[in-house]
Design a protein around this motif. Sequence first.
Motif, PDB file in Angstrom:
ATOM      1  N   GLY A  58      -0.861  -4.523  -0.491  1.00 38.96           N
ATOM      2  CA  GLY A  58       0.580  -4.739  -0.640  1.00 38.96           C
ATOM      3  C   GLY A  58       1.237  -5.127   0.671  1.00 38.96           C
ATOM      4  N   LEU A  59       0.786  -4.541   1.758  1.00 38.79           N
ATOM      5  CA  LEU A  59       1.369  -4.880   3.064  1.00 38.79           C
ATOM      6  C   LEU A  59       0.928  -6.267   3.529  1.00 38.79           C
ATOM      7  CD1 LEU A  59       0.939  -1.451   4.828  1.00 38.79           C
ATOM      8  CD2 LEU A  59       3.081  -2.516   4.152  1.00 38.79           C
ATOM      9  N   GLY A 112       2.383   0.856   6.811  1.00 44.30           N
ATOM     10  CA  GLY A 112       3.374   1.105   5.793  1.00 44.30           C
ATOM     11  C   GLY A 112       3.525   2.583   5.513  1.00 44.30           C
ATOM     12  N   THR A 113       4.374   2.900   4.531  1.00 47.34           N
ATOM     13  CA  THR A 113       4.628   4.285   4.145  1.00 47.34           C
ATOM     14  C   THR A 113       4.165   4.510   2.713  1.00 47.34           C
ATOM     15  OG1 THR A 113       6.530   4.469   5.620  1.00 47.34           O
ATOM     16  CG2 THR A 113       6.383   6.060   3.826  1.00 47.34           C
ATOM     17  N   ALA A 149       5.009  -0.960  -7.513  1.00 43.80           N
ATOM     18  CA  ALA A 149       4.349  -0.289  -6.388  1.00 43.80           C
ATOM     19  C   ALA A 149       4.164   1.192  -6.658  1.00 43.80           C
ATOM     20  CB  ALA A 149       5.158  -0.494  -5.107  1.00 43.80           C
ATOM     21  N   THR A 194      11.641   6.364  -0.740  1.00 43.58           N
ATOM     22  CA  THR A 194      10.958   5.153  -1.182  1.00 43.58           C
ATOM     23  C   THR A 194       9.792   4.890  -0.246  1.00 43.58           C
ATOM     24  OG1 THR A 194      12.417   3.747   0.135  1.00 43.58           O
ATOM     25  CG2 THR A 194      13.036   4.125  -2.172  1.00 43.58           C
ATOM     26  N   GLY A 195       8.814   4.185  -0.749  1.00 39.24           N
ATOM     27  CA  GLY A 195       7.659   3.855   0.079  1.00 39.24           C
ATOM     28  C   GLY A 195       7.130   2.487  -0.286  1.00 39.24           C
ATOM     29  N   ASP A 196       6.249   1.974   0.557  1.00 39.07           N
ATOM     30  CA  ASP A 196       5.584   0.723   0.230  1.00 39.07           C
ATOM     31  C   ASP A 196       4.671   0.908  -0.978  1.00 39.07           C
ATOM     32  OD1 ASP A 196       6.412  -1.080   2.558  1.00 39.07           O
ATOM     33  OD2 ASP A 196       5.676   0.714   3.578  1.00 39.07           O
ATOM     34  N   HIS A 201      -1.643   4.283   7.763  1.00 38.89           N
ATOM     35  CA  HIS A 201      -0.350   4.365   7.086  1.00 38.89           C
ATOM     36  C   HIS A 201       0.374   5.663   7.428  1.00 38.89           C
ATOM     37  CE1 HIS A 201      -1.470   0.895   4.713  1.00 38.89           C
ATOM     38  NE2 HIS A 201      -2.577   1.503   4.306  1.00 38.89           N
ATOM     39  N   ALA A 241      -2.473  -0.048  -0.973  1.00 41.86           N
ATOM     40  CA  ALA A 241      -1.451  -0.014   0.067  1.00 41.86           C
ATOM     41  C   ALA A 241      -1.685  -1.117   1.095  1.00 41.86           C
ATOM     42  CB  ALA A 241      -1.429   1.354   0.751  1.00 41.86           C
TER      43      ALA A 241
END
Length: 341
Positions: free
Chosen positions: A338-339, A2-3, A309, A177-179, A25, A335
Amino acid sequence: MGTVVIVGAGITGLLTAVQCVGQGHRVIVIDRGPIPNPASSSFDQHRVLRAPTDADVGLHRRWLGLQLLLGGHFYRRVGVVTGWPSERVDGAMAAARRAGIPISFVTPNRLPHIVFPAGYLGIREADAGVLLAARVLHAAVRWLRARQAVTLRPWTEVVAVDAAAGRVELADGTALTGDLVLIAAGVRTRELVSVRVVVHRQTVVYVRPPEELLPWWERAPSAGGVGADGTGWLLPPGDGALLKLSSTGMCRAVSTFTEPADTDVAAALRCRELLLPQADRYGVVAIKHCHYTVDAESGRAALEQVGPAVWARAAVGGDGFRTAPLVAERIAELAAAGLAA
Protein backbone atom coordinates in the motif's frame (compact mmCIF):
# COMPACT_ATOMS: atom_id res chain seq x y z
CA MET A 1 7.37 4.11 6.87
CA GLY A 2 3.62 3.92 7.41
CA THR A 3 1.27 3.46 10.35
CA VAL A 4 -0.58 0.24 11.07
CA VAL A 5 -3.49 0.33 13.54
CA ILE A 6 -4.36 -3.00 15.18
CA VAL A 7 -7.54 -3.55 17.19
CA GLY A 8 -7.12 -6.52 19.50
CA ALA A 9 -4.02 -7.62 21.42
CA GLY A 10 -4.47 -11.35 21.06
CA ILE A 11 -2.04 -13.58 19.22
CA THR A 12 -2.93 -12.29 15.75
CA GLY A 13 -2.70 -8.63 16.75
CA LEU A 14 0.54 -8.96 18.69
CA LEU A 15 2.41 -11.05 16.11
CA THR A 16 1.23 -8.72 13.35
CA ALA A 17 2.61 -5.80 15.36
CA VAL A 18 5.95 -7.60 15.71
CA GLN A 19 6.10 -8.30 11.98
CA CYS A 20 5.12 -4.78 10.93
CA VAL A 21 7.58 -3.10 13.30
CA GLY A 22 10.29 -5.40 12.02
CA GLN A 23 9.62 -4.09 8.52
CA GLY A 24 9.87 -0.47 9.57
CA HIS A 25 6.26 0.54 10.20
CA ARG A 26 4.84 2.47 13.12
CA VAL A 27 2.25 0.40 14.98
CA ILE A 28 -0.60 1.24 17.35
CA VAL A 29 -2.13 -1.70 19.23
CA ILE A 30 -5.49 -1.16 20.96
CA ASP A 31 -7.24 -3.44 23.43
CA ARG A 32 -10.20 -2.83 25.71
CA GLY A 33 -8.41 -4.63 28.54
CA PRO A 34 -4.80 -4.92 29.71
CA ILE A 35 -2.08 -5.92 27.24
CA PRO A 36 -1.71 -8.85 27.26
CA ASN A 37 -5.28 -9.52 28.34
CA PRO A 38 -5.90 -12.63 30.48
CA ALA A 39 -9.54 -12.53 29.37
CA SER A 40 -8.67 -12.79 25.66
CA SER A 41 -9.38 -15.96 23.73
CA SER A 42 -5.67 -16.33 22.96
CA PHE A 43 -4.71 -16.43 26.64
CA ASP A 44 -4.66 -20.16 27.34
CA GLN A 45 -2.26 -22.68 28.81
CA HIS A 46 -1.34 -24.27 25.52
CA ARG A 47 -2.23 -24.64 21.82
CA VAL A 48 -1.28 -27.38 19.41
CA LEU A 49 1.12 -26.68 16.54
CA ARG A 50 1.01 -29.00 13.55
CA ALA A 51 1.10 -28.79 9.76
CA PRO A 52 -2.02 -30.46 8.33
CA THR A 53 -1.91 -28.74 4.91
CA ASP A 54 0.73 -27.99 2.31
CA ALA A 55 0.43 -24.25 2.98
CA ASP A 56 1.18 -24.70 6.68
CA VAL A 57 4.36 -26.75 6.43
CA GLY A 58 6.53 -23.72 7.25
CA LEU A 59 4.80 -22.99 10.54
CA HIS A 60 7.23 -25.08 12.56
CA ARG A 61 10.13 -23.01 11.23
CA ARG A 62 8.27 -19.74 11.76
CA TRP A 63 7.51 -20.51 15.40
CA LEU A 64 11.12 -21.49 16.04
CA GLY A 65 12.14 -18.14 14.57
CA LEU A 66 9.65 -16.29 16.75
CA GLN A 67 10.93 -18.04 19.85
CA LEU A 68 14.46 -16.93 18.97
CA LEU A 69 13.34 -13.37 18.20
CA LEU A 70 11.05 -12.81 21.18
CA GLY A 71 13.07 -14.72 23.72
CA GLY A 72 11.88 -17.18 26.32
CA HIS A 73 10.78 -20.79 25.95
CA PHE A 74 7.23 -21.24 24.67
CA TYR A 75 7.44 -23.96 22.00
CA ARG A 76 7.50 -27.51 23.40
CA ARG A 77 8.64 -29.67 20.47
CA VAL A 78 6.98 -32.89 21.63
CA GLY A 79 5.40 -33.74 18.28
CA VAL A 80 1.80 -34.52 17.38
CA VAL A 81 0.25 -37.97 16.92
CA THR A 82 -2.94 -38.42 14.90
CA GLY A 83 -4.98 -41.60 15.08
CA TRP A 84 -6.04 -43.18 11.78
CA PRO A 85 -8.00 -46.34 10.90
CA SER A 86 -5.39 -48.94 9.96
CA GLU A 87 -6.69 -49.25 6.39
CA ARG A 88 -6.13 -45.51 5.80
CA VAL A 89 -2.67 -45.16 7.36
CA ASP A 90 -0.69 -45.84 4.16
CA GLY A 91 -2.60 -43.16 2.25
CA ALA A 92 -2.24 -40.63 5.05
CA MET A 93 1.48 -41.24 5.35
CA ALA A 94 1.97 -40.92 1.59
CA ALA A 95 0.09 -37.60 1.55
CA ALA A 96 2.18 -36.23 4.43
CA ARG A 97 5.41 -37.21 2.72
CA ARG A 98 4.32 -35.55 -0.53
CA ALA A 99 3.72 -32.37 1.49
CA GLY A 100 7.21 -32.57 2.95
CA ILE A 101 6.04 -33.23 6.53
CA PRO A 102 8.49 -35.39 8.55
CA ILE A 103 6.42 -38.25 9.95
CA SER A 104 6.77 -41.68 11.51
CA PHE A 105 4.49 -44.62 12.25
CA VAL A 106 3.38 -45.19 15.88
CA THR A 107 1.58 -48.20 17.33
CA PRO A 108 -0.85 -47.54 20.22
CA ASN A 109 1.22 -49.64 22.63
CA ARG A 110 3.92 -46.96 22.37
CA LEU A 111 1.44 -44.54 23.96
CA PRO A 112 -0.15 -46.71 26.67
CA HIS A 113 -1.68 -43.82 28.61
CA ILE A 114 -3.77 -42.57 25.66
CA VAL A 115 -6.83 -44.49 24.43
CA PHE A 116 -6.93 -45.32 20.71
CA PRO A 117 -10.02 -46.77 19.01
CA ALA A 118 -9.91 -50.44 18.10
CA GLY A 119 -8.14 -50.91 14.78
CA TYR A 120 -6.45 -47.48 14.84
CA LEU A 121 -2.78 -46.69 14.40
CA GLY A 122 -0.90 -43.43 14.83
CA ILE A 123 1.08 -41.07 12.61
CA ARG A 124 3.53 -38.81 14.40
CA GLU A 125 4.63 -35.41 13.07
CA ALA A 126 8.11 -34.61 14.34
CA ASP A 127 8.12 -30.88 13.48
CA ALA A 128 5.17 -30.09 15.72
CA GLY A 129 4.20 -29.81 19.35
CA VAL A 130 2.64 -27.47 21.87
CA LEU A 131 2.75 -23.67 22.13
CA LEU A 132 2.52 -22.30 25.67
CA ALA A 133 0.02 -19.62 24.75
CA ALA A 134 0.27 -17.20 27.65
CA ARG A 135 4.07 -17.24 27.42
CA VAL A 136 3.89 -16.33 23.73
CA LEU A 137 1.71 -13.30 24.46
CA HIS A 138 3.93 -12.06 27.29
CA ALA A 139 7.08 -12.49 25.18
CA ALA A 140 5.55 -10.54 22.29
CA VAL A 141 4.47 -7.70 24.59
CA ARG A 142 7.92 -7.47 26.19
CA TRP A 143 9.48 -7.23 22.73
CA LEU A 144 7.01 -4.58 21.55
CA ARG A 145 7.43 -2.44 24.68
CA ALA A 146 11.13 -2.11 23.89
CA ARG A 147 10.44 -0.59 20.43
CA GLN A 148 9.99 3.16 19.99
CA ALA A 149 7.83 2.66 16.90
CA VAL A 150 5.16 0.87 18.96
CA THR A 151 2.30 2.44 20.88
CA LEU A 152 0.35 0.07 23.13
CA ARG A 153 -3.04 1.39 24.21
CA PRO A 154 -4.62 -0.88 26.84
CA TRP A 155 -8.03 -0.14 28.37
CA THR A 156 -9.12 1.58 25.16
CA GLU A 157 -12.63 0.81 23.98
CA VAL A 158 -13.36 0.78 20.23
CA VAL A 159 -17.00 1.62 19.58
CA ALA A 160 -17.09 1.60 15.77
CA VAL A 161 -14.99 1.08 12.68
CA ASP A 162 -15.54 2.99 9.46
CA ALA A 163 -14.21 0.38 7.04
CA ALA A 164 -14.58 2.61 3.99
CA ALA A 165 -12.56 5.41 5.55
CA GLY A 166 -10.14 3.23 7.52
CA ARG A 167 -11.09 4.99 10.75
CA VAL A 168 -11.28 3.46 14.23
CA GLU A 169 -13.61 5.37 16.57
CA LEU A 170 -12.92 5.25 20.30
CA ALA A 171 -15.22 5.57 23.29
CA ASP A 172 -13.60 8.85 24.34
CA GLY A 173 -14.80 10.48 21.11
CA THR A 174 -11.44 10.43 19.34
CA ALA A 175 -10.53 8.43 16.24
CA LEU A 176 -7.44 6.76 14.79
CA THR A 177 -6.54 6.21 11.16
CA GLY A 178 -3.70 4.29 9.61
CA ASP A 179 -2.24 3.35 6.28
CA LEU A 180 -3.60 -0.11 7.11
CA VAL A 181 -6.02 -1.24 9.83
CA LEU A 182 -6.37 -4.78 11.18
CA ILE A 183 -9.40 -5.76 13.25
CA ALA A 184 -8.42 -8.84 15.26
CA ALA A 185 -10.65 -8.57 18.31
CA GLY A 186 -11.62 -12.23 18.55
CA VAL A 187 -15.31 -13.00 18.65
CA ARG A 188 -16.02 -9.27 19.09
CA THR A 189 -14.68 -8.58 15.58
CA ARG A 190 -18.09 -9.30 14.09
CA GLU A 191 -19.56 -6.49 16.22
CA LEU A 192 -17.17 -3.96 14.67
CA VAL A 193 -17.08 -4.98 11.00
CA SER A 194 -19.03 -7.25 8.69
CA VAL A 195 -17.38 -10.66 8.60
CA ARG A 196 -18.74 -14.05 7.54
CA VAL A 197 -18.12 -16.20 10.58
CA VAL A 198 -19.72 -18.99 12.57
CA VAL A 199 -19.35 -19.04 16.36
CA HIS A 200 -18.72 -22.32 18.18
CA ARG A 201 -18.67 -23.25 21.83
CA GLN A 202 -15.94 -25.73 22.79
CA THR A 203 -15.76 -27.32 26.21
CA VAL A 204 -12.27 -28.28 27.39
CA VAL A 205 -11.27 -30.18 30.50
CA TYR A 206 -8.03 -29.67 32.43
CA VAL A 207 -6.85 -32.63 34.50
CA ARG A 208 -3.80 -33.47 36.60
CA PRO A 209 -2.11 -36.83 35.92
CA PRO A 210 -1.12 -39.05 38.85
CA GLU A 211 2.31 -38.11 40.15
CA GLU A 212 4.00 -41.32 39.08
CA LEU A 213 2.95 -40.73 35.44
CA LEU A 214 4.14 -37.13 35.23
CA PRO A 215 7.56 -38.04 33.75
CA TRP A 216 5.83 -39.99 30.98
CA TRP A 217 3.38 -37.19 30.22
CA GLU A 218 6.17 -34.58 30.17
CA ARG A 219 7.56 -36.35 27.08
CA ALA A 220 4.21 -37.28 25.53
CA PRO A 221 3.09 -35.78 22.21
CA SER A 222 -0.09 -33.89 21.58
CA ALA A 223 -2.70 -36.22 20.12
CA GLY A 224 -5.81 -36.02 17.96
CA GLY A 225 -8.15 -38.57 16.42
CA VAL A 226 -7.90 -40.57 19.64
CA GLY A 227 -10.24 -41.71 22.40
CA ALA A 228 -12.56 -44.69 22.31
CA ASP A 229 -14.46 -43.31 19.30
CA GLY A 230 -11.64 -41.41 17.55
CA THR A 231 -13.15 -37.97 18.17
CA GLY A 232 -10.95 -36.93 21.11
CA TRP A 233 -7.84 -34.78 21.35
CA LEU A 234 -5.43 -33.83 24.10
CA LEU A 235 -2.51 -31.53 24.82
CA PRO A 236 0.07 -32.93 27.24
CA PRO A 237 1.13 -31.24 30.47
CA GLY A 238 4.55 -29.70 30.91
CA ASP A 239 6.28 -26.47 31.93
CA GLY A 240 3.44 -25.69 34.31
CA ALA A 241 0.55 -26.58 32.00
CA LEU A 242 -2.10 -29.15 32.86
CA LEU A 243 -3.26 -32.04 30.67
CA LYS A 244 -5.97 -30.59 28.38
CA LEU A 245 -8.75 -32.79 26.96
CA SER A 246 -11.70 -32.36 24.63
CA SER A 247 -13.46 -33.94 21.66
CA THR A 248 -15.45 -32.94 18.59
CA GLY A 249 -18.56 -34.02 20.48
CA MET A 250 -17.96 -31.24 23.00
CA CYS A 251 -18.18 -28.53 20.36
CA ARG A 252 -21.24 -27.02 18.67
CA ALA A 253 -22.27 -23.95 16.73
CA VAL A 254 -24.09 -21.31 18.79
CA SER A 255 -25.91 -18.10 17.91
CA THR A 256 -24.99 -16.10 21.02
CA PHE A 257 -22.36 -16.07 23.73
CA THR A 258 -24.90 -16.25 26.54
CA GLU A 259 -26.55 -19.60 25.85
CA PRO A 260 -26.35 -21.85 28.89
CA ALA A 261 -23.56 -24.40 28.58
CA ASP A 262 -24.99 -27.85 27.90
CA THR A 263 -21.83 -29.68 28.89
CA ASP A 264 -20.93 -29.83 32.56
CA VAL A 265 -19.05 -31.96 35.04
CA ALA A 266 -20.73 -35.16 33.87
CA ALA A 267 -19.68 -34.49 30.28
CA ALA A 268 -16.16 -33.66 31.45
CA LEU A 269 -15.92 -36.99 33.23
CA ARG A 270 -17.15 -38.78 30.09
CA CYS A 271 -14.46 -37.01 28.07
CA ARG A 272 -11.83 -38.10 30.58
CA GLU A 273 -13.02 -41.70 30.31
CA LEU A 274 -13.05 -41.47 26.51
CA LEU A 275 -9.37 -40.53 26.32
CA LEU A 276 -7.53 -41.95 29.34
CA PRO A 277 -7.08 -45.48 30.69
CA GLN A 278 -7.76 -45.60 34.43
CA ALA A 279 -9.41 -42.21 34.03
CA ASP A 280 -10.42 -41.86 37.68
CA ARG A 281 -6.73 -41.46 38.59
CA TYR A 282 -6.71 -38.08 36.81
CA GLY A 283 -8.19 -35.31 38.93
CA VAL A 284 -10.35 -32.74 37.14
CA VAL A 285 -8.90 -29.29 37.91
CA ALA A 286 -11.05 -27.07 35.68
CA ILE A 287 -13.71 -27.08 32.99
CA LYS A 288 -13.74 -24.22 30.51
CA HIS A 289 -16.34 -23.24 27.92
CA CYS A 290 -14.58 -21.38 25.11
CA HIS A 291 -16.05 -19.52 22.16
CA TYR A 292 -14.21 -19.45 18.87
CA THR A 293 -15.02 -18.36 15.35
CA VAL A 294 -14.26 -19.76 11.92
CA ASP A 295 -14.88 -18.56 8.39
CA ALA A 296 -18.43 -19.52 7.37
CA GLU A 297 -17.27 -20.93 4.02
CA SER A 298 -13.93 -22.62 4.69
CA GLY A 299 -14.49 -23.61 8.33
CA ARG A 300 -11.00 -22.33 9.14
CA ALA A 301 -9.38 -19.16 10.36
CA ALA A 302 -9.55 -16.62 7.52
CA LEU A 303 -8.27 -13.12 6.80
CA GLU A 304 -10.92 -10.98 5.14
CA GLN A 305 -10.74 -7.57 3.48
CA VAL A 306 -13.60 -5.37 4.72
CA GLY A 307 -12.50 -1.98 3.36
CA PRO A 308 -9.90 -0.45 1.02
CA ALA A 309 -7.26 -0.51 3.76
CA VAL A 310 -9.07 -2.48 6.46
CA TRP A 311 -8.67 -6.21 7.08
CA ALA A 312 -10.31 -8.41 9.67
CA ARG A 313 -9.57 -11.73 11.28
CA ALA A 314 -12.22 -12.89 13.68
CA ALA A 315 -10.65 -16.29 14.22
CA VAL A 316 -9.84 -17.57 17.65
CA GLY A 317 -9.06 -21.09 18.79
CA GLY A 318 -6.31 -23.53 17.94
CA ASP A 319 -6.28 -23.00 14.17
CA GLY A 320 -6.28 -19.22 14.58
CA PHE A 321 -3.43 -19.36 17.09
CA ARG A 322 -1.04 -21.61 15.22
CA THR A 323 -1.53 -19.81 11.87
CA ALA A 324 -1.17 -16.28 13.32
CA PRO A 325 2.40 -15.90 11.93
CA LEU A 326 1.04 -16.36 8.40
CA VAL A 327 -1.48 -13.57 8.93
CA ALA A 328 1.19 -11.32 10.43
CA GLU A 329 3.36 -11.78 7.34
CA ARG A 330 0.43 -11.13 5.01
CA ILE A 331 -0.55 -7.89 6.76
CA ALA A 332 3.04 -6.66 6.65
CA GLU A 333 3.14 -7.41 2.92
CA LEU A 334 -0.11 -5.52 2.38
CA ALA A 335 1.16 -2.56 4.37
CA ALA A 336 4.35 -2.43 2.31
CA ALA A 337 2.43 -2.77 -0.97
CA GLY A 338 0.00 0.00 0.00
CA LEU A 339 2.83 2.41 0.74
CA ALA A 340 4.60 1.52 -2.49
CA ALA A 341 1.49 2.04 -4.62
